[in-house]
Design a protein around this motif. Structure first.
Motif, PDB file in Angstrom:
ATOM      1  N   ARG A 195       0.816  -1.208   0.000  1.00  0.00           N
ATOM      2  CA  ARG A 195       0.000   0.000   0.000  1.00  0.00           C
ATOM      3  C   ARG A 195       0.853   1.263   0.000  1.00  0.00           C
ATOM      4  O   ARG A 195       0.387   2.337  -0.372  1.00  0.00           O
ATOM      5  CB  ARG A 195      -0.905  -0.016   1.230  1.00  0.00           C
ATOM      6  CG  ARG A 195      -1.977   1.072   1.258  1.00  0.00           C
ATOM      7  CD  ARG A 195      -2.889   0.856   2.454  1.00  0.00           C
ATOM      8  NE  ARG A 195      -4.008   1.807   2.437  1.00  0.00           N
ATOM      9  CZ  ARG A 195      -3.993   2.974   3.049  1.00  0.00           C
ATOM     10  NH1 ARG A 195      -2.926   3.347   3.736  1.00  0.00           N
ATOM     11  NH2 ARG A 195      -5.043   3.771   2.998  1.00  0.00           N
ATOM     12  N   LEU A 221      -2.316  12.312  -3.925  1.00  0.00           N
ATOM     13  CA  LEU A 221      -2.946  11.085  -3.462  1.00  0.00           C
ATOM     14  C   LEU A 221      -3.063  11.171  -1.954  1.00  0.00           C
ATOM     15  O   LEU A 221      -2.051  11.156  -1.242  1.00  0.00           O
ATOM     16  CB  LEU A 221      -2.133   9.857  -3.866  1.00  0.00           C
ATOM     17  CG  LEU A 221      -2.574   8.516  -3.258  1.00  0.00           C
ATOM     18  CD1 LEU A 221      -3.956   8.126  -3.776  1.00  0.00           C
ATOM     19  CD2 LEU A 221      -1.557   7.425  -3.554  1.00  0.00           C
ATOM     20  N   SER A 254      -7.665   8.520   2.709  1.00  0.00           N
ATOM     21  CA  SER A 254      -8.783   8.062   1.872  1.00  0.00           C
ATOM     22  C   SER A 254      -8.340   7.432   0.566  1.00  0.00           C
ATOM     23  O   SER A 254      -9.137   6.780  -0.112  1.00  0.00           O
ATOM     24  CB  SER A 254      -9.710   9.236   1.565  1.00  0.00           C
ATOM     25  OG  SER A 254      -9.023  10.233   0.792  1.00  0.00           O
ATOM     26  N   ARG A 255      -7.090   7.633   0.164  1.00  0.00           N
ATOM     27  CA  ARG A 255      -6.558   7.125  -1.095  1.00  0.00           C
ATOM     28  C   ARG A 255      -7.306   7.664  -2.300  1.00  0.00           C
ATOM     29  O   ARG A 255      -7.439   6.979  -3.322  1.00  0.00           O
ATOM     30  CB  ARG A 255      -6.579   5.600  -1.096  1.00  0.00           C
ATOM     31  CG  ARG A 255      -5.600   5.001  -0.100  1.00  0.00           C
ATOM     32  CD  ARG A 255      -4.187   5.318  -0.493  1.00  0.00           C
ATOM     33  NE  ARG A 255      -3.259   5.224   0.614  1.00  0.00           N
ATOM     34  CZ  ARG A 255      -2.020   4.748   0.521  1.00  0.00           C
ATOM     35  NH1 ARG A 255      -1.574   4.351  -0.631  1.00  0.00           N
ATOM     36  NH2 ARG A 255      -1.227   4.736   1.555  1.00  0.00           N
ATOM     37  N   THR A 256      -7.805   8.853  -2.171  1.00  0.00           N
ATOM     38  CA  THR A 256      -8.441   9.530  -3.307  1.00  0.00           C
ATOM     39  C   THR A 256      -7.438  10.475  -3.950  1.00  0.00           C
ATOM     40  O   THR A 256      -6.527  10.991  -3.292  1.00  0.00           O
ATOM     41  CB  THR A 256      -9.670  10.319  -2.855  1.00  0.00           C
ATOM     42  OG1 THR A 256      -9.282  11.268  -1.851  1.00  0.00           O
ATOM     43  CG2 THR A 256     -10.732   9.389  -2.286  1.00  0.00           C
ATOM     44  N   GLU A 291      -3.374  10.257   1.828  1.00  0.00           N
ATOM     45  CA  GLU A 291      -2.887   9.100   2.563  1.00  0.00           C
ATOM     46  C   GLU A 291      -4.021   8.307   3.201  1.00  0.00           C
ATOM     47  O   GLU A 291      -4.035   7.077   3.155  1.00  0.00           O
ATOM     48  CB  GLU A 291      -1.899   9.560   3.640  1.00  0.00           C
ATOM     49  CG  GLU A 291      -1.656   8.607   4.787  1.00  0.00           C
ATOM     50  CD  GLU A 291      -1.140   7.251   4.366  1.00  0.00           C
ATOM     51  OE1 GLU A 291      -0.522   7.155   3.297  1.00  0.00           O
ATOM     52  OE2 GLU A 291      -1.357   6.275   5.115  1.00  0.00           O
TER      53      GLU A 291
END
Length: 276
Positions: free
Chosen positions: A177, A221, A225-227, A223
């Motif tokens: 990740r 990017l 929510s990874r949106t 951290e």
């Protein structure tokens, strides 16, 4: 998929594999050594010494191996071979030793044809010498196999002491990740539009990874929510590289530190998405 559409599939693939590869290079070294792919084992082992994060120094790992070995020998001498079954720290060592023997027997029955399995290219034997082997040759082959077996067991114990690796899915998914770029604290000032009469400015700060920067847009990017968000570059007022608490072990120094290659002291990423 979102990252790959932003920075490209090749960069995404390489960036995902780099953190995993550097952390598990010692395992690859043991694997290549077990299947007798010596050239690959030497390459992976040399790379592991230079880049893989180690939780012990070289001397500490060697001392740990000898302490473990001497304790096993003394335990067998006092309680017999069954003592090995009581040592759970030897479970993976025994499995690796069995795999080493099994692969060795398989390679004797089905010799590999790839040159990667040899230090030097083997010479072709005359047909009249292929029928059998002398007693001295059999003894030398057995002695070499025993030496390699002991060396492989020592190498596995050395990796156990030098590198604190885990193979559970949680650790692997966490490693995968992590992007290949460092986390940063990003401060953004959202300027009001010319049509907005309030003329208020909203400042936000978030922990994110910078995927790309251009004169017009900065791609982030997040951290948590990874949106992925596109922020006007003119509104990014501050960028500060920081360190996530969960990734501190990934930055441990390797066994061999190159001169001048020092790890920077970074502050923890304490600020998460919020308005200021």
């Amino acid at each position: 998929m979102t990252i790959s559409t932003t920075v490209g599939a090749i960069s995404t693939l390489l960036g995902t594999m780099i953190p995993i590869l550097s952390a598990y290079l010692p395992v690859l070294t043991l694997f290549f050594a077990a299947i007798r792919s010596w050239r690959s084992a030497l390459l992976a082992g040399f790379a592991a010494l230079l880049v893989s994060p180690a939780q012990a120094t070289f001397s500490e790992a060697i001392d740990g191996v000898f302490e473990q070995f001497t304790s096993v020998v003394s335990g067998i001498g006092a309680q017999g071979p069954g003592y090995v079954l009581t040592r759970w720290d030897l479970f993976w060592v025994v499995l690796y030793a069995l795999a080493w023997v099994g692969v060795g027997l398989a390679l004797q029955k089905w010799p590999p044809s790839g040159y990667a399995f040899y230090f030097l290219e083997p010479e072709e034997e005359p047909e009249e010498k292929r029928g059998g082997s002398s007693g001295a040759a059999v003894f030398a082959k057995a002695l070499l196999s025993l030496t390699l077996f002991v060396g492989g067991s020592f190498a596995f114990m050395f990796v156990q002491h030098a590198y604190a690796m885990t193979f559970n899915l949680t650790h692997l998914s966490h490693t995968a990740r992590l992007p290949w770029m460092p986390p940063e604290e990003i401060t953004v000032e959202n300027n009001a539009s010319e049509d907005d009469e309030s003329e208020n400015e909203e400042t936000t700060r978030q922990v994110a990874y910078v995927l790309s920067v251009s004169e017009e847009w900065t791609v982030l990017l997040d951290e948590e929510s990874r949106t992925i968000s596109y922020v006007p570059s003119s509104e990014v007022t501050e960028r500060r590289v920081c360190e996530l608490p969960a990734t501190t072990t990934a930055h441990d120094p390797p066994l061999i530190k190159l001169k001048g290659a020092e790890r920077p002291n970074l502050d923890d990423c304490e600020v998460e998405n919020h308005n200021m």
